[in-house]
Design a protein around this motif. Structure first.
Motif, PDB file in Angstrom:
ATOM      1  N   PHE A 101       0.645  -1.396  -0.024  1.00 35.00           N
ATOM      2  CA  PHE A 101      -0.214  -0.144   0.178  1.00 35.00           C
ATOM      3  C   PHE A 101       0.940   1.218   0.026  1.00 35.00           C
ATOM      4  O   PHE A 101       0.536   2.208  -0.762  1.00 35.00           O
ATOM      5  N   ALA A 102       1.721   1.262   0.801  1.00 30.25           N
ATOM      6  CA  ALA A 102       2.827   2.403   0.988  1.00 30.25           C
ATOM      7  C   ALA A 102       3.549   2.865  -0.494  1.00 30.25           C
ATOM      8  O   ALA A 102       3.747   3.948  -0.764  1.00 30.25           O
ATOM      9  N   LYS A 103       3.966   1.700  -1.036  1.00 25.62           N
ATOM     10  CA  LYS A 103       4.759   1.853  -2.256  1.00 25.62           C
ATOM     11  C   LYS A 103       3.781   2.230  -3.608  1.00 25.62           C
ATOM     12  O   LYS A 103       4.258   2.333  -4.634  1.00 25.62           O
ATOM     13  N   SER A 104       2.472   1.904  -3.686  1.00 26.81           N
ATOM     14  CA  SER A 104       1.836   2.111  -4.799  1.00 26.81           C
ATOM     15  C   SER A 104       1.586   3.254  -5.204  1.00 26.81           C
ATOM     16  O   SER A 104       1.590   4.451  -4.548  1.00 26.81           O
ATOM     17  N   VAL A 105       1.728   3.455  -6.462  1.00 28.51           N
ATOM     18  CA  VAL A 105       1.803   4.669  -7.302  1.00 28.51           C
ATOM     19  C   VAL A 105       0.531   4.810  -8.151  1.00 28.51           C
ATOM     20  O   VAL A 105       0.245   5.827  -8.818  1.00 28.51           O
ATOM     21  N   ALA A 106      -0.446   3.769  -7.860  1.00 29.96           N
ATOM     22  CA  ALA A 106      -1.510   3.771  -8.812  1.00 29.96           C
ATOM     23  C   ALA A 106      -2.557   4.854  -8.563  1.00 29.96           C
ATOM     24  O   ALA A 106      -2.563   5.416  -7.140  1.00 29.96           O
ATOM     25  N   ARG A 107      -3.389   5.593  -9.293  1.00 30.87           N
ATOM     26  CA  ARG A 107      -4.403   6.582  -8.919  1.00 30.87           C
ATOM     27  C   ARG A 107      -5.279   6.057  -7.955  1.00 30.87           C
ATOM     28  O   ARG A 107      -5.740   6.701  -6.916  1.00 30.87           O
TER      29      ARG A 107
END
Length: 374
Positions: A101-107
């Motif tokens: 979750f912390a690393k996600s870059v998705a919108r």
């Protein structure tokens, strides 16, 4: 300050999410026990919105197990859970979920787990993202019926556990940190919310009631038009794309027709039952004519995405037909009843056309999988 909206269909949730102005990204936290429909919603959002990172602890558990047991090809849910318990790896799953979750870059980031308590949701609310809760409302009988259809988990998760989880679910609040709360009603008896605009009210004239119906329907048709246009840019098959384009044109035509009727009522001219917004012969011709000219076959994964779009379209047209039928029953003017009934008939034609396309998709998909004839 947060706000709340009510939805009864997945496509309505999609429309809400598309309307957001959230440059920092969006965190979606579904809340519900096993069998509520959380994973299904995640898959639908992935298809409809594209840039969605569905974070599933179940998928993480399966990857950990397969990494430790590469020789096993088929593994059931119960075996994976028992192994995690025996090896004490449940905490590792929680850690990996938070890291992902912390690393996600998705919108859009979708946390595909139960998220029943405020404590379990707290780690995902400590973010700059726009935070949305999707709270699944359904009765226990419906929940258990849905759970029994999940053959992968029903054999390993007792119904008593499902009920315990359902009863301990804590409703999300603005104070908890949510910017938007979507109340999603799964219960069939609560899906009548679409009819609220034409509920008979004391002191409201039949003309005013009819105007409210038409204005609600105008908004509904424009939302459908936009959905078909946007979905047409994402589907893989040419025939599906052409169908969505034609459906968008028809919804635009319906909107113009509804606006004309609304304007007539406002000017005291009355309903015009002789007006026709759509050439019915054209609709029948499309229904009876096979869709051709597909060109290169798309990959199976893309065909599966087209399935989801068509299913959502079928659900929309079903809702619209039911809406117009209920509206017709609540209008006293004979011409008004005729107009609304005709609109219901046209939406029924849309249903048939979409269902035909769905059947063709299913047949082609099964053939590619090697299951034909079937």
């Amino acid at each position: 300050m947060g706000c709340k909206v009510t939805c009864t269909k997945f496509w309505q949730i999609v429309k809400v999410l598309k309307s957001l102005d959230a440059p920092e990204g969006v965190c979606i936290i579904p809340i519900g026990a096993q069998g509520s429909g959380k994973s299904t919603l995640g898959r639908r959002l992935k298809v409809a919105l594209g840039d969605v990172d569905v974070i599933s602890p179940d998928a993480i558990r399966m990857r950990l197990y397969k990494k430790a047991h590469p020789e096993e090809e088929r593994v059931d849910y119960g075996k994976v859970w028992d192994w995690l318990t025996e090896t004490g790896k449940h905490e590792l799953v929680r850690k990996l979920t938070k890291e992902r979750f912390a690393k996600s870059v998705a919108r859009f980031v979708y946390i595909d787990q139960m998220n029943l308590t405020r404590r379990s949701r707290r780690p995902f609310l400590l973010t700059d993202r726009f935070k949305i809760a999707v709270y699944f409302h359904l009765d226990e009988e419906t929940l258990l019926e849905r759970h029994r259809r999940r053959f992968d988990k029903a054999a390993h998760i007792p119904e008593t556990a499902v009920l315990v989880n359902h009863r301990k679910a804590e409703e999300p609040t603005e104070e908890e940190g949510f910017d938007l709360i979507i109340n999603y009603y799964v219960d069939e008896h609560k899906r009548s919310l679409l009819s609220k605009c034409y509920t008979v009210k004391k002191g409201v004239s039949d003309v005013q009631k009819s105007i409210e119906i038409l204005e609600f329907a105008m908004k509904m048709e424009l939302e459908a038009r936009d959905f078909y246009r946007e979905s047409g840019d994402r589907v893989a098959r040419d025939d599906v794309r052409r169908l969505l384009s034609r459906l968008a044109e028809w919804e635009e035509s319906h909107h113009r027709f509804l606006k004309e009727q609304r304007d007539r009522l406002k000017s005291s001219a009355g309903w015009d039952a002789s007006a026709i917004p759509l050439d019915e012969s054209e609709a029948r011709d499309i229904l009876e004519r096979p869709w051709k000219g597909r060109g290169v076959e798309p990959p199976l994964s893309e065909e599966a995405s087209d399935f989801s779009v068509i299913r959502m379209a079928l659900g929309m047209e079903t809702d619209f037909r039911n809406f117009y039928l209920k509206a017709a029953a609540n209008v006293n003017d004979p011409d008004g009843k005729a107009v609304l009934t005709k609109l219901a008939d046209w939406e029924g034609e849309h249903q048939k056309i979409i269902d035909e396309q769905y059947r063709q998709l299913h047949q082609d998909f099964m053939a590619q999988m090697g299951f034909a004839p079937f």
